[in-house]
Motif scaffolding. Structure first.
Motif, PDB file in Angstrom:
ATOM      1  N   TRP A 109       0.821  -1.207   0.000  1.00  0.00           N
ATOM      2  CA  TRP A 109       0.000   0.000   0.000  1.00  0.00           C
ATOM      3  C   TRP A 109       0.857   1.258   0.000  1.00  0.00           C
ATOM      4  O   TRP A 109       0.539   2.251   0.656  1.00  0.00           O
ATOM      5  CB  TRP A 109      -0.998  -0.031   1.167  1.00  0.00           C
ATOM      6  CG  TRP A 109      -2.193  -0.851   0.815  1.00  0.00           C
ATOM      7  CD1 TRP A 109      -3.393  -0.413   0.325  1.00  0.00           C
ATOM      8  CD2 TRP A 109      -2.310  -2.284   0.879  1.00  0.00           C
ATOM      9  NE1 TRP A 109      -4.231  -1.478   0.066  1.00  0.00           N
ATOM     10  CE2 TRP A 109      -3.591  -2.637   0.413  1.00  0.00           C
ATOM     11  CE3 TRP A 109      -1.453  -3.314   1.286  1.00  0.00           C
ATOM     12  CZ2 TRP A 109      -4.033  -3.956   0.325  1.00  0.00           C
ATOM     13  CZ3 TRP A 109      -1.886  -4.614   1.202  1.00  0.00           C
ATOM     14  CH2 TRP A 109      -3.163  -4.934   0.730  1.00  0.00           C
ATOM     15  N   SER A 110       1.931   1.244  -0.785  1.00  0.00           N
ATOM     16  CA  SER A 110       2.767   2.432  -0.940  1.00  0.00           C
ATOM     17  C   SER A 110       2.765   2.983  -2.362  1.00  0.00           C
ATOM     18  O   SER A 110       3.033   4.178  -2.552  1.00  0.00           O
ATOM     19  CB  SER A 110       4.200   2.144  -0.490  1.00  0.00           C
ATOM     20  OG  SER A 110       4.737   1.009  -1.129  1.00  0.00           O
ATOM     21  N   ILE A 111       2.436   2.160  -3.370  1.00  0.00           N
ATOM     22  CA  ILE A 111       2.323   2.704  -4.727  1.00  0.00           C
ATOM     23  C   ILE A 111       1.058   3.531  -4.882  1.00  0.00           C
ATOM     24  O   ILE A 111       0.869   4.185  -5.911  1.00  0.00           O
ATOM     25  CB  ILE A 111       2.350   1.594  -5.800  1.00  0.00           C
ATOM     26  CG1 ILE A 111       1.086   0.728  -5.733  1.00  0.00           C
ATOM     27  CG2 ILE A 111       3.622   0.762  -5.718  1.00  0.00           C
ATOM     28  CD1 ILE A 111       0.850  -0.112  -6.973  1.00  0.00           C
ATOM     29  N   ILE A 112       0.194   3.538  -3.874  1.00  0.00           N
ATOM     30  CA  ILE A 112      -1.091   4.225  -3.982  1.00  0.00           C
ATOM     31  C   ILE A 112      -0.930   5.736  -4.124  1.00  0.00           C
ATOM     32  O   ILE A 112      -1.855   6.420  -4.579  1.00  0.00           O
ATOM     33  CB  ILE A 112      -2.010   3.919  -2.791  1.00  0.00           C
ATOM     34  CG1 ILE A 112      -1.377   4.368  -1.466  1.00  0.00           C
ATOM     35  CG2 ILE A 112      -2.348   2.429  -2.752  1.00  0.00           C
ATOM     36  CD1 ILE A 112      -2.287   4.224  -0.262  1.00  0.00           C
ATOM     37  N   HIS A 113       0.234   6.256  -3.765  1.00  0.00           N
ATOM     38  CA  HIS A 113       0.458   7.695  -3.889  1.00  0.00           C
ATOM     39  C   HIS A 113       1.242   8.060  -5.144  1.00  0.00           C
ATOM     40  O   HIS A 113       1.539   9.242  -5.363  1.00  0.00           O
ATOM     41  CB  HIS A 113       1.185   8.218  -2.648  1.00  0.00           C
ATOM     42  CG  HIS A 113       0.443   7.962  -1.375  1.00  0.00           C
ATOM     43  ND1 HIS A 113      -0.864   8.349  -1.185  1.00  0.00           N
ATOM     44  CD2 HIS A 113       0.817   7.338  -0.221  1.00  0.00           C
ATOM     45  CE1 HIS A 113      -1.263   7.987   0.020  1.00  0.00           C
ATOM     46  NE2 HIS A 113      -0.269   7.359   0.615  1.00  0.00           N
TER      47      HIS A 113
ATOM     48  N   VAL B 140      -8.147  -1.156  -4.606  1.00  0.00           N
ATOM     49  CA  VAL B 140      -8.763  -1.452  -5.902  1.00  0.00           C
ATOM     50  C   VAL B 140      -9.885  -0.452  -6.176  1.00  0.00           C
ATOM     51  O   VAL B 140     -10.700  -0.143  -5.293  1.00  0.00           O
ATOM     52  CB  VAL B 140      -9.320  -2.884  -5.934  1.00  0.00           C
ATOM     53  CG1 VAL B 140     -10.098  -3.142  -7.215  1.00  0.00           C
ATOM     54  CG2 VAL B 140      -8.185  -3.894  -5.782  1.00  0.00           C
ATOM     55  N   GLY B 141      -9.922   0.044  -7.390  1.00  0.00           N
ATOM     56  CA  GLY B 141     -10.973   0.968  -7.799  1.00  0.00           C
ATOM     57  C   GLY B 141     -10.507   1.811  -8.963  1.00  0.00           C
ATOM     58  O   GLY B 141      -9.548   1.449  -9.664  1.00  0.00           O
ATOM     59  N   ASP B 142     -11.158   2.919  -9.156  1.00  0.00           N
ATOM     60  CA  ASP B 142     -10.828   3.835 -10.240  1.00  0.00           C
ATOM     61  C   ASP B 142     -10.846   5.257  -9.697  1.00  0.00           C
ATOM     62  O   ASP B 142     -11.662   5.599  -8.841  1.00  0.00           O
ATOM     63  CB  ASP B 142     -11.836   3.708 -11.385  1.00  0.00           C
ATOM     64  CG  ASP B 142     -11.845   2.323 -12.003  1.00  0.00           C
ATOM     65  OD1 ASP B 142     -10.852   1.958 -12.662  1.00  0.00           O
ATOM     66  OD2 ASP B 142     -12.834   1.595 -11.800  1.00  0.00           O
ATOM     67  N   GLY B 143      -9.946   6.068 -10.205  1.00  0.00           N
ATOM     68  CA  GLY B 143      -9.944   7.464  -9.821  1.00  0.00           C
ATOM     69  C   GLY B 143      -8.952   7.782  -8.723  1.00  0.00           C
ATOM     70  O   GLY B 143      -8.131   6.950  -8.314  1.00  0.00           O
TER      71      GLY B 143
ATOM     72  N   VAL C 234      -2.387  14.961   0.045  1.00  0.00           N
ATOM     73  CA  VAL C 234      -1.878  13.729  -0.553  1.00  0.00           C
ATOM     74  C   VAL C 234      -2.983  13.058  -1.357  1.00  0.00           C
ATOM     75  O   VAL C 234      -4.145  13.036  -0.956  1.00  0.00           O
ATOM     76  CB  VAL C 234      -1.324  12.777   0.540  1.00  0.00           C
ATOM     77  CG1 VAL C 234      -2.412  12.297   1.474  1.00  0.00           C
ATOM     78  CG2 VAL C 234      -0.591  11.595  -0.078  1.00  0.00           C
ATOM     79  N   ASP C 235      -2.607  12.559  -2.528  1.00  0.00           N
ATOM     80  CA  ASP C 235      -3.533  11.839  -3.396  1.00  0.00           C
ATOM     81  C   ASP C 235      -3.354  10.336  -3.215  1.00  0.00           C
ATOM     82  O   ASP C 235      -2.235   9.837  -3.092  1.00  0.00           O
ATOM     83  CB  ASP C 235      -3.290  12.175  -4.869  1.00  0.00           C
ATOM     84  CG  ASP C 235      -3.757  13.576  -5.235  1.00  0.00           C
ATOM     85  OD1 ASP C 235      -4.637  14.104  -4.531  1.00  0.00           O
ATOM     86  OD2 ASP C 235      -3.226  14.140  -6.208  1.00  0.00           O
ATOM     87  N   THR C 236      -4.480   9.614  -3.221  1.00  0.00           N
ATOM     88  CA  THR C 236      -4.484   8.153  -3.221  1.00  0.00           C
ATOM     89  C   THR C 236      -5.092   7.682  -4.531  1.00  0.00           C
ATOM     90  O   THR C 236      -6.225   8.034  -4.857  1.00  0.00           O
ATOM     91  CB  THR C 236      -5.294   7.605  -2.034  1.00  0.00           C
ATOM     92  OG1 THR C 236      -4.646   7.970  -0.815  1.00  0.00           O
ATOM     93  CG2 THR C 236      -5.396   6.087  -2.107  1.00  0.00           C
ATOM     94  N   HIS C 237      -4.334   6.888  -5.275  1.00  0.00           N
ATOM     95  CA  HIS C 237      -4.758   6.405  -6.586  1.00  0.00           C
ATOM     96  C   HIS C 237      -5.339   4.996  -6.439  1.00  0.00           C
ATOM     97  O   HIS C 237      -4.669   4.088  -5.949  1.00  0.00           O
ATOM     98  CB  HIS C 237      -3.578   6.388  -7.552  1.00  0.00           C
ATOM     99  CG  HIS C 237      -2.984   7.741  -7.790  1.00  0.00           C
ATOM    100  ND1 HIS C 237      -3.305   8.510  -8.885  1.00  0.00           N
ATOM    101  CD2 HIS C 237      -2.104   8.475  -7.048  1.00  0.00           C
ATOM    102  CE1 HIS C 237      -2.644   9.653  -8.826  1.00  0.00           C
ATOM    103  NE2 HIS C 237      -1.907   9.659  -7.719  1.00  0.00           N
ATOM    104  N   LEU C 238      -6.586   4.836  -6.853  1.00  0.00           N
ATOM    105  CA  LEU C 238      -7.247   3.528  -6.856  1.00  0.00           C
ATOM    106  C   LEU C 238      -7.075   2.908  -8.231  1.00  0.00           C
ATOM    107  O   LEU C 238      -7.254   3.582  -9.254  1.00  0.00           O
ATOM    108  CB  LEU C 238      -8.727   3.664  -6.515  1.00  0.00           C
ATOM    109  CG  LEU C 238      -9.106   3.824  -5.039  1.00  0.00           C
ATOM    110  CD1 LEU C 238      -8.550   5.107  -4.452  1.00  0.00           C
ATOM    111  CD2 LEU C 238     -10.621   3.811  -4.878  1.00  0.00           C
ATOM    112  N   ARG C 239      -6.737   1.600  -8.258  1.00  0.00           N
ATOM    113  CA  ARG C 239      -6.441   0.945  -9.527  1.00  0.00           C
ATOM    114  C   ARG C 239      -7.034  -0.452  -9.576  1.00  0.00           C
ATOM    115  O   ARG C 239      -7.207  -1.102  -8.554  1.00  0.00           O
ATOM    116  CB  ARG C 239      -4.928   0.838  -9.731  1.00  0.00           C
ATOM    117  CG  ARG C 239      -4.297   2.155 -10.151  1.00  0.00           C
ATOM    118  CD  ARG C 239      -2.963   2.321  -9.556  1.00  0.00           C
ATOM    119  NE  ARG C 239      -2.382   3.585 -10.033  1.00  0.00           N
ATOM    120  CZ  ARG C 239      -1.427   4.237  -9.399  1.00  0.00           C
ATOM    121  NH1 ARG C 239      -0.921   3.737  -8.296  1.00  0.00           N
ATOM    122  NH2 ARG C 239      -0.957   5.363  -9.860  1.00  0.00           N
TER     123      ARG C 239
END
Length: 221
Positions: free
Chosen positions: A126-130, A159-162, A177-182
């Motif tokens: 849970w570190s690539i999320i940024h 997991v997600g989008d946006g 800070v931004d969290t990227h859902l993928r």
């Protein structure tokens, strides 16, 4: 992104992420305290990685974006030569305080101070999320550079989008800070493109609003 060590040239998203975790280090550490005790599936994936590393002859394992070091400590206690790297000096200080027998250092996954082909594995829990999408291919290439042929990468993420933006930390202090859902398929494709072969893809709590996923991959050649 020419400099990931705090000198002029640090990219905006890296600088904001570092500053935010420096502000919120204590709150985040409290938030994740005991996480592996209450989430046995997370612990099981770390245990599988530890077993694979030991059966593959051992070697150093870098926990990249280690935060307060709970995963690093678990791997260390499992008999793996694990050490932690985090962007935030304040977070590294907490990890060093709480786990004095484990090595921790400040660094960035965008430019690791690690020799080429020197690691048995990289963990990014849970570190690539940024990391923004445009930077992810170079991050995966960096993981490929530092892991030896046949070595492993274990990546956990939302997991997600946006993108979700946080302006207030767990301590109530202002952050940015931004969290990227993928989707798991997106992260899997980045790994394949970087020269990894997938070993497993696991979706955790798929009925949650924001599930988790863990991908295990092995470096080819």
């Amino acid at each position: 992104m020419s400099d990931e060590n705090g000198k002029p040239g640090l990219s905006t998203w890296l600088a904001e992420t570092r500053a935010s975790y420096d502000v919120d280090a204590a709150g985040y550490a409290e938030r994740v305290q005991g996480l592996l005790d209450t989430h046995p599936q997370l612990r099981a994936h770390l245990d599988v990685l530890a077993d694979l590393v030991k059966h593959g002859g051992g070697g150093p394992v870098a926990d990249v974006g280690c935060g307060p070091g709970y995963a690093t400590r678990h791997l260390h206690d499992s008999g793996v030569e694990a050490f932690g790297i985090d962007l935030s000096p304040a977070m590294v200080a907490i990890a060093q305080r709480d786990h004095p027998r484990v090595r921790f250092e400040v660094g960035s996954m965008t430019g690791l101070d690690v020799d080429t082909c020197s690691l048995a594995a990289v963990v990014a829990f849970w570190s690539i999320i940024h990391v923004p999408d445009e930077a992810m291919p170079s991050v995966m290439a960096e993981f490929h550079r530092v892991v030896r042929p046949g070595g492993l990468v274990l990546i956990g993420f939302h997991v997600g989008d946006g993108i979700e933006h946080a302006s207030t930390g767990y301590t109530g202090e202002p952050i940015s800070v931004d969290t990227h859902l993928r989707q798991a398929s997106t992260v899997s494709d980045w790994l394949r493109d970087a020269g990894f072969r997938l070993e497993s893809v696991t979706v955790l709590r798929p009925d949650d609003d924001v599930p988790g996923a863990i991908v295990l991959a092995r470096r080819q050649g």
